[in-house]
Design an enzyme around this catalytic site. Structure first.
Site, PDB file in Angstrom:
ATOM      1  N   THR A  14      -3.250 -19.216   4.817  1.00 35.40           N
ATOM      2  CA  THR A  14      -3.705 -19.193   3.427  1.00 35.40           C
ATOM      3  C   THR A  14      -3.329 -17.874   2.774  1.00 35.40           C
ATOM      4  O   THR A  14      -3.549 -16.813   3.350  1.00 35.40           O
ATOM      5  CB  THR A  14      -5.234 -19.403   3.377  1.00 35.40           C
ATOM      6  N   CYS A  19      -1.307  12.730  17.556  1.00 37.02           N
ATOM      7  CA  CYS A  19      -2.370  12.978  18.526  1.00 37.02           C
ATOM      8  C   CYS A  19      -3.031  11.661  18.907  1.00 37.02           C
ATOM      9  O   CYS A  19      -4.235  11.555  19.028  1.00 37.02           O
ATOM     10  CB  CYS A  19      -3.378  13.969  17.985  1.00 37.02           C
ATOM     11  N   HIS A  76       0.800  -1.234   0.000  1.00 36.42           N
ATOM     12  CA  HIS A  76       0.000   0.000   0.000  1.00 36.42           C
ATOM     13  C   HIS A  76       0.829   1.279   0.000  1.00 36.42           C
ATOM     14  O   HIS A  76       0.294   2.369  -0.122  1.00 36.42           O
ATOM     15  CB  HIS A  76      -1.031   0.003   1.141  1.00 36.42           C
TER      16      HIS A  76
HETATM   17  C1  LIG Z   1       4.033   2.104   6.491  1.00 38.34           C
HETATM   18  C2  LIG Z   1       5.327   1.653   7.039  1.00 38.34           C
HETATM   19  C3  LIG Z   1       5.416   0.452   7.765  1.00 38.34           C
HETATM   20  C4  LIG Z   1       4.214  -0.398   8.076  1.00 38.34           C
HETATM   21  O1  LIG Z   1       3.737  -1.024   6.928  1.00 38.34           O
HETATM   22  P1  LIG Z   1       2.334  -1.818   6.948  1.00 38.34           P
HETATM   23  O2  LIG Z   1       2.328  -2.573   5.690  1.00 38.34           O
HETATM   24  O3  LIG Z   1       1.296  -0.747   6.999  1.00 38.34           O
HETATM   25  O4  LIG Z   1       2.320  -2.684   8.155  1.00 38.34           O
HETATM   26  C5  LIG Z   1       6.660   0.070   8.214  1.00 38.34           C
HETATM   27  N1  LIG Z   1       7.751   0.810   7.979  1.00 38.34           N
HETATM   28  C6  LIG Z   1       7.706   1.962   7.286  1.00 38.34           C
HETATM   29  C7  LIG Z   1       8.954   2.731   7.049  1.00 38.34           C
HETATM   30  C8  LIG Z   1       6.484   2.421   6.798  1.00 38.34           C
HETATM   31  O5  LIG Z   1       6.444   3.565   6.121  1.00 38.34           O
END
Ligand SMILES: *Cc1c(COP(=O)(O)O)cnc(C)c1O
Length: 410
Positions: free
Chosen positions: A243, A329, A205
């Site tokens: 899975t 926050c 993401h």
């Molecule tokens: C967003 C992020 C995470 C966490 O990733 P997720 O897939 O949301 O668990 C870890 N490390 C860094 C540097 C991030 O920017």
């Protein structure tokens, strides 16, 4: 030029799913619903083939082999698997691990948990740009050190760590090198062999893929040994049971493929937008401070402090623009960001910071709009603030004591 609001400029928190990624995923929510572990029918085979393709796509973006990719639920899980998995491999001796102060909580907190159990953990400081020194890493490594974990790029200030140097130090000392490359993958070129990386975390993401899926790269040669943190059906070569999230994995693969072909053109384009935003804002306002490294930072990152302005109020005033501020926050008190603190940024300036995260879908018109709105809102808040410069001058002239810039510090 008219722009559509709300404007999304918070790409370090998450990125919008690229339509091409969504297209690739859709069949795997529908007719191609099979379990990739089902070996007895075409439904399973189709899912397995899709996962194999995605594994190849992810591997190829970071210069790895497909067998070195372990799919996870995201970078948090990948970071936990790397750190806890390596530490569990060395129960016979008191493992020692090295990291640095501005890591994501997904790295700092598992290390904190290990520390409570008696493991040695060294958290190195950073300079005022957020960089750890390779010499400090060398100095921190002991005979007991099993792992060094240093992120590739920071999620608040965009600072790039000297991971090439750190990788060669680790190789020379026979210590494993893990990098949380969640913000870097797809944005800067990363090659696990060239950088001597043994373990690497990434998340879909943050590169225009879906939430809830990521991967841990685990070097095969020389083989990095890990103890699984999720036991069960023995998926992912026993390193991560459960899975497989087939549509998510297909999305991650597609996102990596697109990033690989577009990285060369997208980087400079996003950087130009970011530079334009920075120039417009700093040209239109005084007392604006850049947080992070002026050169060695992500193309899409801009983290600015606006002296005399509370970041939360500024965010509220910019309601139609999606941004983050440097104070979390999450608790009752407005804690300034631990990342900015690690850089030595004073609390009042940390409280006045905004993080802009530009990405693939931002436009010049949006940049112009956001810059104008930020300038207007900062000016408005400085005018009405009881702690504004004007008031300070008035108070000084009247012989009254000056008030502190930030309402949050006594
Ligand atoms: C967003 C992020 C995470 C966490 O990733 P997720 O897939 O949301 O668990 C870890 N490390 C860094 C540097 C991030 O920017």
């Amino acid at each position: 030029m008219a722009v559509k609001t709300p404007i999304y400029m918070d790409c370090h928190a998450t990125t919008p799913v690229d339509e091409r990624v969504l297209e690739a995923m859709l069949p795997y929510f529908g007719e191609k619903f099979g379990n990739a572990a089902s070996r007895t029918h075409t439904f399973g085979w189709a899912a397995e083939a899709a996962v194999d393709d995605a594994r190849q796509q992810v591997a190829s973006l970071i210069g790895a082999k497909p067998t070195e990719i372990i799919f996870t639920s995201g970078a948090t899980e990948a970071d936990n698997l790397a750190i806890k998995g390596v530490s569990a491999m060395h129960p016979d001796r008191r493992a020692h691990m090295v990291t640095q102060a501005t890591e994501h909580h997904a790295v700092l907190d598992p290390l904190k948990a290990l520390k409570r159990q008696g493991y040695g953990v060294t958290v190195l400081p950073v300079d005022r740009y957020g960089r750890v020194s390779p010499e400090a890493v060398t100095g921190a490594i002991t005979d007991e050190t099993t792992l060094v974990s240093i992120m590739a790029a920071n999620n608040e200030i965009g600072t790039l760590q000297p991971i090439a140097e750190i990788g060669s130090i680790c190789k020379e000392r026979g210590v494993l090198f893990h990098t949380d490359a969640t913000q870097a993958v797809g944005k800067i070129s990363i090659h696990v062999d060239a950088l001597n990386i043994d373990l690497l975390s990434l998340s879909a993401h943050k590169l225009y893929g879906p939430k809830g899926v990521g991967a841990l790269y685990v070097r095969n040669r020389p083989r990095v040994r890990l103890i699984a943190q999720m036991d069960g059906g023995g998926h992912e070569r026993g390193m991560r049971s459960g899975t497989l999230n087939v549509p998510g994995i297909v999305g991650l693969g597609a996102a990596c493929e697109i990033a690989g072909t577009e990285i060369a053109s997208e980087g400079p384009r996003v950087r130009k937008l970011r530079d334009r935003l920075e120039e417009k804002i700093t040209g239109g306002l005084n007392e604006v401070h850049l947080n992070g490294h002026p050169q060695a930072r992500l193309d899409g990152n801009l983290n600015l402090s606006f002296a005399g302005v509370d970041g939360e109020s500024l965010l509220m005033g910019l309601g139609e623009i999606a941004l983050s501020s440097g104070s979390a926050c999450t608790s009752a008190t407005l804690e300034p960001s631990y990342v900015l603190r690690a850089l030595g940024v004073k609390d009042d300036l940390a409280q006045s910071s905004l993080r802009f995260g530009l990405g693939r879908f931002n436009t010049r018109a949006e940049v112009a709009y956001v810059a104008d709105r930020v300038i207007a809102e900062v000016n408005r808040l400085r005018e009405i603030s009881p702690f504004s410069k004007r008031e300070t001058r008035v108070r000084r002239r009247a012989g009254k004591p000056e008030r502190h810039l930030s309402p949050f510090t006594p």
